[in-house]
Design an enzyme around this catalytic site. Structure first.
Site, PDB file in Angstrom:
ATOM      1  N   ARG A  53       1.968  24.268   8.534  1.00  0.00           N
ATOM      2  CA  ARG A  53       1.397  25.072   7.458  1.00  0.00           C
ATOM      3  C   ARG A  53      -0.116  25.117   7.645  1.00  0.00           C
ATOM      4  NH1 ARG A  53      -1.401  21.647   5.830  1.00  0.00           N
ATOM      5  NH2 ARG A  53      -2.441  23.105   4.450  1.00  0.00           N
ATOM      6  N   GLY A  54      -0.783  25.920   6.765  1.00  0.00           N
ATOM      7  CA  GLY A  54      -2.212  26.146   6.952  1.00  0.00           C
ATOM      8  C   GLY A  54      -2.347  27.382   7.829  1.00  0.00           C
ATOM      9  N   ALA A  55      -3.173  28.339   7.389  1.00  0.00           N
ATOM     10  CA  ALA A  55      -3.212  29.645   8.051  1.00  0.00           C
ATOM     11  C   ALA A  55      -3.414  29.565   9.573  1.00  0.00           C
ATOM     12  CB  ALA A  55      -4.287  30.514   7.390  1.00  0.00           C
ATOM     13  N   ARG A  95       6.172  34.016   6.550  1.00  0.00           N
ATOM     14  CA  ARG A  95       5.222  33.813   5.439  1.00  0.00           C
ATOM     15  C   ARG A  95       4.274  35.017   5.423  1.00  0.00           C
ATOM     16  NH1 ARG A  95       2.597  28.143   4.287  1.00  0.00           N
ATOM     17  NH2 ARG A  95       2.805  28.923   2.158  1.00  0.00           N
ATOM     18  N   GLN A 196      -0.044  19.297  -1.155  1.00  0.00           N
ATOM     19  CA  GLN A 196      -0.755  19.199   0.129  1.00  0.00           C
ATOM     20  C   GLN A 196      -2.009  18.324   0.004  1.00  0.00           C
ATOM     21  OE1 GLN A 196       0.495  21.977  -1.164  1.00  0.00           O
ATOM     22  NE2 GLN A 196       1.059  23.495   0.375  1.00  0.00           N
ATOM     23  N   ASP A 237      -6.587  32.000   3.342  1.00  0.00           N
ATOM     24  CA  ASP A 237      -5.420  32.499   4.076  1.00  0.00           C
ATOM     25  C   ASP A 237      -5.586  33.947   4.506  1.00  0.00           C
ATOM     26  OD1 ASP A 237      -4.290  30.062   2.574  1.00  0.00           O
ATOM     27  OD2 ASP A 237      -2.797  30.585   4.078  1.00  0.00           O
ATOM     28  N   ASN A 247      -6.166  32.231  -1.204  1.00  0.00           N
ATOM     29  CA  ASN A 247      -6.027  30.843  -0.771  1.00  0.00           C
ATOM     30  C   ASN A 247      -5.003  30.185  -1.690  1.00  0.00           C
ATOM     31  OD1 ASN A 247      -6.778  28.630   0.988  1.00  0.00           O
ATOM     32  ND2 ASN A 247      -7.816  27.716  -0.770  1.00  0.00           N
TER      33      ASN A 247
END
Ligand code: MRU
Length: 348
Positions: A53-55, A95, A196, A237, A247
């Site tokens: 995860r995380g852009a 996503r 997170q 994001d 975000n």
């Protein structure tokens, strides 16, 4: 002795016949499990479930996912680009908000057009991976002076080594400031519903020896109002052409509180997170996730049965609330439409 270092967030093992390894972030901080991906379905599942995860990290994983998917199809050269597009469309659906996914897949498709071979796709995926790590280093270099000695820094979600191929975005700035001698403490939001901040950001900062305390998301406005925060750093994001950005849900509230109390609010994001084709934040697609993530805490149902929930995973913060964007190409300030255009004037 400090905690054992974590395995790489994402790693390609081997050559053309290799596989992808993803550190399963859903199991952190208590278990360190590496998921082996031999096919694109496992990569898509890992992205959907937030194992990765995380852009920026999603973009890197997608680049390798394309390799695995096209390799399995083994298309003839004249069908190669179509096959790449087909696999890219499947990865893209995993996503919708982080534009890094689209960005990495577009790069893969362009690479396939220039040379229809799995080798070329793997080369592109590796290049994206290396460039993301380099972007982290550059953002840290450009942003670290924004962290003052003695400050209390607020951050949201996870923007560190677990969210990128390098040291991170916002957290990379904090790591670099600490390494350059600034001493500060961090308030990290726990980041409901998937925690997170509590599970990942606290782990990363603690491992780096940076003092960190968790706060519940709802505590932010009150703490900011009481003078308990000197500066906020978040990631993004997707950043629209006018500087509006998406975000992790809760970011907009943090930005409003900071603006109301004149606390600087900085966004740290590589140019791969900018989407200059989208004029403003109203056009950013917002992922709605399963209601059960809200109805439960760490997998344990807390709401009465029959109760429903909304679960937007992101929100959009208007550009007027942003003090600066820190990118790998330097820091930019308002007016953002002009500054972002200039950022891309030299091409992506
Ligand atoms: O749902 P997540 O955990 O993928 O959301 C991550 C964030 O919102 C981060 O702040 C963003 O991707 C920037 S990470 C470098």
């Amino acid at each position: 002795m400090g905690p054992a270092p974590l395995p790489a967030t994402i790693a390609w093992s081997g050559g053309l016949d290799g596989h992808l390894e993803i550190l399963d972030q859903t199991r952190l901080p208590h278990e360190c499990v590496v998921v082996r991906c031999d096919d694109v379905d496992t990569v898509i599942d890992a992205i959907v479930r937030l194992r990765v995860r995380g852009a920026p990290a999603i973009g890197v994983a997608a680049g390798y996912g394309l390799v695995l998917g096209v390799r399995a199809l083994n298309p003839l050269p004249n069908a190669f680009v179509d096959a790449t597009r087909t696999i890219a469309a499947r990865l893209m659906a995993a996503r919708p908000t982080a534009v890094n996914l689209q960005w990495a897949l577009d790069r893969g498709i362009a690479a396939a057009r220039s040379e229809p071979s799995v080798e070329r796709l793997l080369h592109e995926a590796r290049t994206i991976h290396e460039q993301d790590a380099a972007a982290s280093r550059a953002m840290a270099r450009h942003g670290h002076a924004l962290v003052r000695d003695g400050a209390t820094v607020l951050t949201h979600c996870n923007t560190g080594r677990l969210a990128t191929a390098g040291d991170g975005t916002a957290l990379a700035v904090l790591f670099a400031a600490w390494q350059s001698g600034a001493r500060f403490r961090v308030l990290a939001t726990e980041t409901r519903p998937l925690l997170q901040g509590a599970r990942l950001t606290a782990l990363e900062l603690h491992a780096a020896g940076i003092p960190v305390e968790l706060v519940v998301d709802g505590a932010v406005a009150g703490l900011v109002a009481r003078g308990g925060v000197d500066v906020a750093f978040v990631g993004a994001d997707r950043v629209a052409a006018n500087g509006d950005f998406a975000n992790k849900v809760g970011t907009y509230g943090i930005a409003l509180a900071c603006a109301a109390h004149r606390v600087p609010f900085h966004v740290v994001a590589p140019t791969s997170t900018f989407d200059p084709r989208i004029p403003d934040g109203a056009r950013i697609p917002i992922e709605e996730r399963d209601a059960n993530e809200v109805l439960a805490v760490a997998g344990n149902r807390v709401a009465a049965s029959g109760v429903g929930a909304r679960n937007p995973a992101f929100d959009v913060t208007p550009a007027r609330l942003v003090s600066s964007f820190v990118t790998e190409r330097g820091c930019v300030e308002a007016p953002y439409d002009v500054a972002i255009k200039a950022l891309f004037a030299t091409g992506r």
